[in-house]
Every structure is written in C-alpha cells, then in structure tokens.
Design an enzyme around this catalytic site. Structure first.
Site, short mmCIF file in Angstrom:
data_model
loop_
_atom_site.label_atom_id
_atom_site.label_comp_id
_atom_site.label_asym_id
_atom_site.label_seq_id
_atom_site.Cartn_x
_atom_site.Cartn_y
_atom_site.Cartn_z
N HIS A 67 0.83 -1.19 0.00
CA HIS A 67 0.00 0.00 0.00
C HIS A 67 0.87 1.25 0.00
O HIS A 67 2.03 1.22 0.40
CB HIS A 67 -0.93 0.02 1.22
CG HIS A 67 -0.23 -0.20 2.51
ND1 HIS A 67 0.04 -1.45 3.02
CD2 HIS A 67 0.29 0.67 3.43
CE1 HIS A 67 0.68 -1.34 4.17
NE2 HIS A 67 0.85 -0.06 4.45
N CYS A 175 -15.19 6.30 21.18
CA CYS A 175 -13.99 6.42 22.01
C CYS A 175 -13.33 7.76 21.69
O CYS A 175 -13.65 8.38 20.68
CB CYS A 175 -13.03 5.26 21.77
SG CYS A 175 -12.29 5.20 20.12
#
Length: 634
Positions: A67, A175
């Site tokens: 990637h 979160c």
C-alpha cells in the site's frame, strides 16, 4: 468504504504466476494503472517500494497487502491478484503469498488505514480466502467479496430489511480517538446480538463522523439503547427510553450481558436534562467518571489539530535538515518550503489548546460552555493577567484544562441562576445573557490564575529539560508501561496527553517514548501468535496477523481482545515490553515531533534506526514474556 467499491474488473488478475516479489509488485501496479485512478504511475510505484523498504507488507496466512499514500493517486482504489502457486513475498511466517491486494490512497487522509483494517478483518476467514483463490471469473471474485462484506458489514439493503421488522436493541459506540475501540465495540455487540438471536443496530461515532446513524423511528420502536462511550454523545434523542451508559471497553468485554439487560427491560429509563447534553446518566456515573469523559471529549476534538500541526512542523525541520540548514533559533524556516510547513503547522498548533478547553466546556454545559472554554483556553495561551492583558507567562496546557472545566461548570451555575428570571427573557438567555456573563467571569478567572499556572507549567517544562540520562530512562519506562497498562483507557490517554503537551513545550523525546510504548503490545501479540501458536486459540491465531498492522499504525487497542481474555498474563508481558521500548528510546535520544502515525511518520523520527531497534527489542521482550506466562493450549 466498501472493498468491492474500490475494485473493478480491469484491476483484478486471477490465477497469476509472478516469478518474484518485484514481479508481483510490477503486475499489481499495472493493474492499478488499468483501474484509471493513478495520475503518475512511476511516482506511485516509488511510494510502494518505499513502504516495502520499511518491511514486507506480507502479513502471513498467504496474504500480502502492499500500500502507499501518494499525490499520484486521484481516488482510493484497489488492485487484486490470486496466485494459486504462491510467490515469495518475504512474509514473517516464511510462507508464500497467494492472495495479494494493493491499496492506492490519496495523500490527504487515512483512507489506507480504513481499507487495511477492513481487508484484514474479512481476510481472516479461511473459508473466504479459499473461495477467492478458487474463483474462475472476475465476476465471481467480486461477488464473493460483496457477499462477505454484506455479512460482515450490514449496509443499506440489509439495514433496510432489518428496519422493517424493527431492532430490539440499539447501541452507540464512541472512544476519544474514534479509531479502534469504537469499531471493536460495535463488532462485539453485533456478534453478541447475532449469537443471542436479538436484532441490534450499532451507531459508531468514529474519527470520520457518525456512521449507521440511529433514526427516530428505530429509537421509538426499540426495547432500549446501549451507549458504550468514553466521550459525550447526543443523548436528547433517547429521552424516555431505557438506556445503559457504560465504558466503551464494556462493549468489547461484556456485550452479551449488556444486550441481555436491555432485552430483559432491566435498564433504568433515561430523562434528558435540557442543555446539559451529557450530565445526566441512566445508571448513575461517578463524578470522577464524568470528569474523565469531559476531558476525553476535549482530547478527541483536539487530536486532529495536534496530529496535523505536529506533522507539518516536523516536516519543516526535516526539510531544513535535508537542505543542510544550521540548527539555530530559526531552524525550520531557512528554506521557503520549510517556512511554509512550519507556519501552517504552527497555526494548527495554536488552535490546539483553545479547542481542548472549548470542547471540555461544551461537554459539561453544551453550547453555552463552548464560548467560555474556548476563550479561556486562548487566554491560557496568551498568559493574560490584570497587569498585562496582552500576556506575560502563558499557562499553556494546564491552564487550558482548568479553563475548560471552570468554564463548563461556571455556565451550569449561570444557567441555574438564570432559571429564576422571567420566562419572557428565555429567548435572549442563550444569545446574550449566557455569553456576556460567562465571558466576563472567565476573563477574570484566567487573568487571576494565569501567573500561578504559568509558573507551574514553566517549572514542569524546565524540570523535563533538566532531567539527566538515568531519570529520562526511568520516565521513558514509566510512559511506555502506562501506554500498555489499559490500552486506550485513562492511563494510556494520560500518557498520550502528557506527550502531546511536551511537544508543544519543545520536549520531543517524551512523545517518542509514548508512541513506541503504544506500538509494542499489538506487535508483541502478533509475533507470539505467529511463532508460538500453541499458546493461543485458533481464533486468536487467525486474528493475530491484524495486530502487525495495528501495532505499526500506533493503534494499541488491537491488543484489547487478547488482554481481556487473559489479563493477568497478557497485560504484565505487554507492560514490560513497552517499558523496555520506552526506556531504550530515551537511552538512544530518539525524538518525535509528530504525535501520531506509527511507522508512517518514521521520516520525522530523530535517530530512527535506534528507534526501530528499540521497537524491535521491546516487541521481542513482550513476545518472549507472553510465551513464558501463557499456558500451552491443549
């Protein structure tokens, strides 16, 4: 972002036979080119090769995911290749890779991390991998992925089908960073609902905004709502419904218990209290827990400013270093490009402290608290006093914390005092009375406390700068252990906030120890599941490879499922490994001016070879201790 939407027929090759790793990369790059999303092919390939130089992207189990983020990429895209005969891609388990995906991401976000996480989640299913390898047609390959994503990530069609029959239980997960805990809790709740046969829909408040948002019709029809969050979420929509409010970690650890409590109608009814968006709770949170959530709300909104600004400033220093500029007072501005990056990064950093205080105030008193928190935070950065409103000694991060909390609770007090005013004035309270009274009082408070908070802040910075070698090593060990003790909880966040504040004060070695301490636990677990398989269950071994990616990306939360299943063995092993890494980072004088990014910001790490060595040693120590502590599975 669905995997199947990033692929097209032209970018998929079935039954390929590359002769080597480089040949496989060349073929995948050409497939990306065929997809039409690459503007500069050589530049994109250069990014792929640069990433491979840091370490192979083959994660084991026959999977490789090269990637790159690059300006050469116009839109996110994927290329895929099946290699039935396998190719040596230098995997950690030394097995050939037969399923390869190449990610191309623009250089303007973290799309590659989202795609990596999604890919690794679905590729951990062995039967799914076997189907992909057996696919004879590109259409079959795409259909297999589409079916798996619909099963793993219910989206428009599946959601609509469930809405018709109604969801018995709804949930919201959130979160502070919105990266890992949010989605792990959502997945755990969805799996638990499927296991119990109870329909559930989960809204995720992640870093990219709210996804899978609960509709009012769904809220009205459900039995109750689970709010597993460590920051403030919109609660007014749940007025009159049964609600369980708990930590996001409980959504990961005890999802079945939470769902059963809602299904049994054993949860209290929530009553919203006007403007105080998150003050009231359905199950009676402690005052300390509320303070923690208010703080995390400020931290989560501050993070983008900290991360982006820090990386821009770090790039400025890197550019001047490459240009050979002297390390003097103007370092980072000697070249025009460096000056640009440092200036823009400085602007983002200047917003960091006011935003922290502003969102703490908003978490406590909703919109009326935002103004007083924001202005109080700005006054903390200027060091305003009664003698000199222009500023003397900035109180910095500590002053902003005090401004946020003082401003929020101040506005709650003003609102209660204004309740006695005539109802005819209700329309002007939020736009005139609250702002004027709040601004006047917070200005007086900050001008009074800035000199004292400034002295404390300056003294702390001077103390850190004057610490000797042994003291800094101990500090590095402590910070590394804190990052690992609760893996995203209060200790972890306290260490991270301390590191971010140190960057603002010019102490870059502290952030280096903090980040390396957060990277060790997932990597140590991934290594252990790879080389000492008999210590782990089959499911833990399958999911272990994902932790290589999460650890290298500085996502400590990847270790949570393993720690939750065996905390007395996993947590001490990870803590010791992280402490060793943090201490070594301090020993070697490693520095880091970017407060996030993991391996992806290696270019701006001071003494990066020794930093990698510290990471490797800490991870190996953690792996060996896990091997010693964990019992062999029969």
């Amino acid at each position: 972002m669905r995997i199947v939407d990033l692929l097209n027929k032209e970018s998929i090759a079935l039954h390929a036979a590359p002769k080597s790793k480089m040949d496989a990369i060349d073929q995948l790059v050409q497939l990306q080119a065929a997809g039409g999303k690459i503007a500069d092919l050589p530049e994109y390939k250069k990014g792929i090769l640069a990433r491979e130089e840091m370490g192979s992207t083959a994660v084991g189990e026959g999977i490789a995911i090269p990637h790159a983020k690059s300006d050469a990429v116009t839109e996110p895209s994927l290329a895929a290749m099946t290699v039935p005969g396998g190719v040596d891609y230098e995997a950690l388990d030394e097995e050939p890779s037969n399923l390869l995906f190449m990610i191309a991401a623009p250089n303007d976000g973290d799309v590659h991390l989202e795609v990596l996480s999604r890919l690794m989640t679905i590729l951990m299913d062995e039967a799914f991998r076997a189907k992909l390898l057996a696919a004879e047609r590109v259409e079959d390959f795409l259909r297999i992925i589409d079916d798996m994503e619909k099963q793993k990530y219910p989206e428009e069609k599946s959601v609509e089908a469930k809405v018709q029959s109604g969801f018995r239980v709804l949930a919201v997960t959130a979160c502070p960073t919105g990266i890992a805990h949010t989605y792990m809790a959502a997945e755990a709740l969805e799996k638990a609902g499927e296991k119990l046969g109870i329909s559930i829909k989960v809204e995720t408040n992640g870093s990219g905004g709210a996804k899978n948002i609960l509709t009012q019709a769904e809220i009205d029809a459900c039995d109750g709502i689970i709010v597993a969050a460590d920051k403030s979420v919109e609660m007014s929509r749940f007025d009159g419904k049964r609600v369980i409010k708990t930590k996001v970690s409980d959504g990961i650890k005890i999802p079945e218990e939470l769902i059963q409590k809602i299904a049994a109608k054993d949860a209290p009814v929530y009553h919203h209290a006007g403007a105080k968006a998150d003050e009231d709770t359905a199950d009676g949170e402690s005052f300390g827990r509320k303070l923690y959530k208010h703080l995390m709300n400020g931290v989560s909104n501050m993070l983008p400013f900290t991360v982006a600004g820090g990386i821009f400033i770090a790039l400025a220093f890197l550019i001047d270093s490459v240009a050979g500029a002297p390390h003097d007072a103007g370092f980072g501005t000697h070249t025009a490009v460096a000056a640009f990056f440092k200036t823009i990064g400085g602007y983002a950093f200047n917003f960091m402290i006011p935003v922290l205080a502003g969102y703490i105030g908003k978490s406590i008193a909703d919109r009326p608290g935002f103004l007083v928190g924001m202005v109080g935070g700005y006054l903390a950065t200027t060091g305003a006093t009664f003698a000199n409103v222009g500023g003397e000694v900035p109180s910095g991060f500590l002053g902003a914390l005090l401004a946020g909390f003082a401003g929020g609770f101040l506005m709650l007090m003003i609102e209660k005092l204004c309740d006695k005013m005539p109802k005819s004035l209700n329309g002007i309270k939020p736009v005139l009375i609250y702002p004027l009274a709040g601004l006047a009082i917070i200005a007086v408070i900050m001008c009074a406390i800035n000199p004292f908070m400034g002295m404390i802040n300056t003294g702390l910075a001077d103390f850190l700068s004057s610490m000797g070698g042994k003291s800094k090593i101990v500090l590095g060990c402590i910070l590394g252990a804190m990052m690992s003790v609760d893996m995203g909880g209060p200790f972890n966040k306290a260490a991270y906030v301390f590191g971010s504040a140190a960057i603002a004060s010019g102490n870059y070695d502290i952030m280096a120890a903090v980040m390396i301490g957060g990277m060790v636990p997932p990597i140590a677990i991934a290594l252990s599941t790879t080389f000492f398989k008999d210590r782990w269950t089959e499911e833990e071994r399958k999911n272990g490879a994902v932790n290589y990616i999460m650890g290298l990306s500085f996502i400590t939360e990847g270790a949570i499922p393993y720690a939750a299943s065996d905390p007395l063995r996993v947590i001490p092993a990870c803590m010791i490994g992280a402490a060793v890494a943090g201490g070594l980072s301090m020993t070697f004088g490693c520095t880091l001016m970017a407060p996030h990014g993991g391996i992806f910001v290696l270019a701006v790490v001071g003494h990066w070879p020794m930093y990698l060595l510290s990471l490797a040693v800490g991870s190996l120590v953690g792996m060996l201790l896990l091997t010693v502590f964990k019992k062999i599975k029969k």
